[in-house]
Design an enzyme around this catalytic site. Structure first.
Site, PDB file in Angstrom:
ATOM      1  N   LYS A 157       0.865  -1.182   0.000  1.00 46.05           N
ATOM      2  CA  LYS A 157       0.000   0.000   0.000  1.00 46.05           C
ATOM      3  C   LYS A 157       0.899   1.229   0.000  1.00 46.05           C
ATOM      4  CE  LYS A 157      -3.619   2.423   2.480  1.00 46.05           C
ATOM      5  NZ  LYS A 157      -4.621   2.377   3.547  1.00 46.05           N
ATOM      6  N   LYS A 159      -2.119  -1.445  -3.866  1.00 49.17           N
ATOM      7  CA  LYS A 159      -3.015  -0.291  -3.778  1.00 49.17           C
ATOM      8  C   LYS A 159      -2.196   0.989  -3.801  1.00 49.17           C
ATOM      9  CE  LYS A 159      -6.101   1.870  -0.521  1.00 49.17           C
ATOM     10  NZ  LYS A 159      -6.607   1.885   0.816  1.00 49.17           N
TER      11      LYS A 159
HETATM   12  C1  PBG Z   1      -6.997   3.777   5.365  1.00 51.86           C
HETATM   13  C2  PBG Z   1      -7.546   3.516   3.999  1.00 51.86           C
HETATM   14  C3  PBG Z   1      -7.456   4.415   2.940  1.00 51.86           C
HETATM   15  C4  PBG Z   1      -8.098   3.823   1.862  1.00 51.86           C
HETATM   16  C5  PBG Z   1      -8.567   2.578   2.277  1.00 51.86           C
HETATM   17  N1  PBG Z   1      -8.204   2.395   3.601  1.00 51.86           N
HETATM   18  C6  PBG Z   1      -6.902   5.783   2.877  1.00 51.86           C
HETATM   19  C7  PBG Z   1      -5.595   6.067   3.460  1.00 51.86           C
HETATM   20  O1  PBG Z   1      -4.731   5.198   3.589  1.00 51.86           O
HETATM   21  O2  PBG Z   1      -5.412   7.222   3.833  1.00 51.86           O
HETATM   22  C8  PBG Z   1      -8.229   4.468   0.530  1.00 51.86           C
HETATM   23  C9  PBG Z   1      -9.193   3.880  -0.433  1.00 51.86           C
HETATM   24  C10 PBG Z   1      -9.495   4.742  -1.595  1.00 51.86           C
HETATM   25  O3  PBG Z   1      -8.870   5.811  -1.822  1.00 51.86           O
HETATM   26  O4  PBG Z   1     -10.397   4.377  -2.345  1.00 51.86           O
HETATM   27  N2  PBG Z   1      -6.913   2.691   6.209  1.00 51.86           N
END
Ligand code: PBG
Length: 333
Positions: A197, A250
């Site tokens: 991520k 991601k």
């Molecule tokens: C945070 C989380 C995020 C997303 C999913 N879980 C945002 C972040 O890490 O700040 C983003 C998903 C998206 O942008 O569609 N646990």
């Protein structure tokens, strides 16, 4: 011209193009990410994500009911927590039957094995700091966060949810969560880890949807540097070693090389998250009349399957399931 090979012969008609198509969008691989509010009948639009809604459990269940016959296989549920319930320890997350947990339970009771329910495991929806982990003296502390996440994971598993989705990027969390689940008897509950991520600019619309943006600093001490490719493999191998059942990349679009690498390097299913910014960019361009939304959405999701992901989390899931163009979308029958 004298040519034995004329690639255009395989593109001559739609029927030929269909037969020669290498990758297909399959509804069997789609998961719809959704935003859950406390009031059961809530149904709010999200300014930063046109077409997506914050829903209460009854509204969400109604939507799922309509999508199941079209081939929906899974949803991922995020909690939209009222600001008044947030604190620096994210205590509400450990309230043992708060609306998120009761919502997951209702989904499993109503839809059973017909629907995979995936949770979100991180502190940001509950934390007044807006970070995925516990903040102490300005630092996101790893081991104490992992301890909290393990307790949250057991509560989530107790709802009957199928897949626990740690999205926090703490070190060692997959192993700790697996240990906690097993100890509590949830050996059949799987972990879909957000393994690679990245600290991405493409989460903006999501943070607005949940009102979960970090109150200070950024997420670069835990989410990955977008410049790194080998490190994604390192994270994925660690997660698999710690017990991940499925691993994820991601965001998706700027990371197709990473998806490709990991699909060749691992033997567990690979997921890709087509995130909020990737969705909203196309929505915004379409609203201006600059892009054909449907075609761009399909091209996006198709490219993720082509790159090697088996499971795609996409906000376009309802749109794709409703799409009548069966030439692109495989039928569910
Ligand atoms: C945070 C989380 C995020 C997303 C999913 N879980 C945002 C972040 O890490 O700040 C983003 C998903 C998206 O942008 O569609 N646990």
């Amino acid at each position: 011209m004298d040519m034995k090979q004329r690639p255009r012969r395989n593109r001559r008609t739609q029927a030929i193009r269909d037969l020669c198509q290498e990758s297909r969008i399959s509804e069997r691989g789609l998961i719809w990410p959704t935003f859950l509010l406390e009031a059961p009948n809530a149904n709010e639009s999200i300014a930063s994500m046109p077409g997506q809604r914050r829903m209460g459990i009854d509204t969400l269940s109604g939507e799922i009911e309509k999508l199941l016959p079209l081939g929906l296989r899974g949803v991922c549920v995020f909690a939209c927590v009222d600001d008044t319930k947030k604190d620096s320890r994210g205590s509400f997350a450990l309230d043992d039957d708060h609306f998120y947990l009761s919502g997951l339970r209702k989904l499993k009771q109503r839809f059973g094995e017909n629907l995979v329910v995936m949770t979100d495991l991180a502190l940001d929806p509950y934390s007044s700091d807006g970070h995925d982990g516990l903040v102490q003296n300005g630092e996101v502390v790893n081991d104490e966060t992992v301890n909290l996440l393990s307790q949250m994971a057991v509560l989530q598993a107790d709802t009957g949810a199928d897949w626990i989705g740690p999205s926090d990027m703490m070190d060692g969390r997959v192993g700790a969560v697996r240990g906690a689940l097993d100890k509590a008897g949830y050996t059949n509950t799987a972990i879909i880890s957000y393994s690679a991520k990245y600290a991405s600019a493409f989460y903006g619309p999501f943070r607005e949807a949940l009102d979960s943006a970090p109150r200070s600093g950024d997420k670069k001490t835990y989410q990955m540097n977008p410049a790194n490719r080998a490190e994604a493999l390192r994270e994925v191998l660690l997660d698999i070693d710690e017990g991940a059942d499925i691993v994820m990349v991601k965001p998706a679009l700027s990371y197709l090389d990473v998806i490709r690498d990991l699909s060749q390097a691992t033997t567990v299913p690979l997921a890709a998250y087509n995130v909020s910014g990737e969705y909203s960019m196309i929505k915004a361009a379409a609203e201006k009349g600059w892009i054909d939304e449907g075609a761009a959405a399909k091209e996006t999701v198709l490219s993720l399957f082509r790159a090697g992901a088996q499971i795609i989390l996409s906000y376009w899931t309802p749109f794709l399931l409703k799409s009548t163009e069966s030439l692109v979308l495989e039928s569910g029958a």
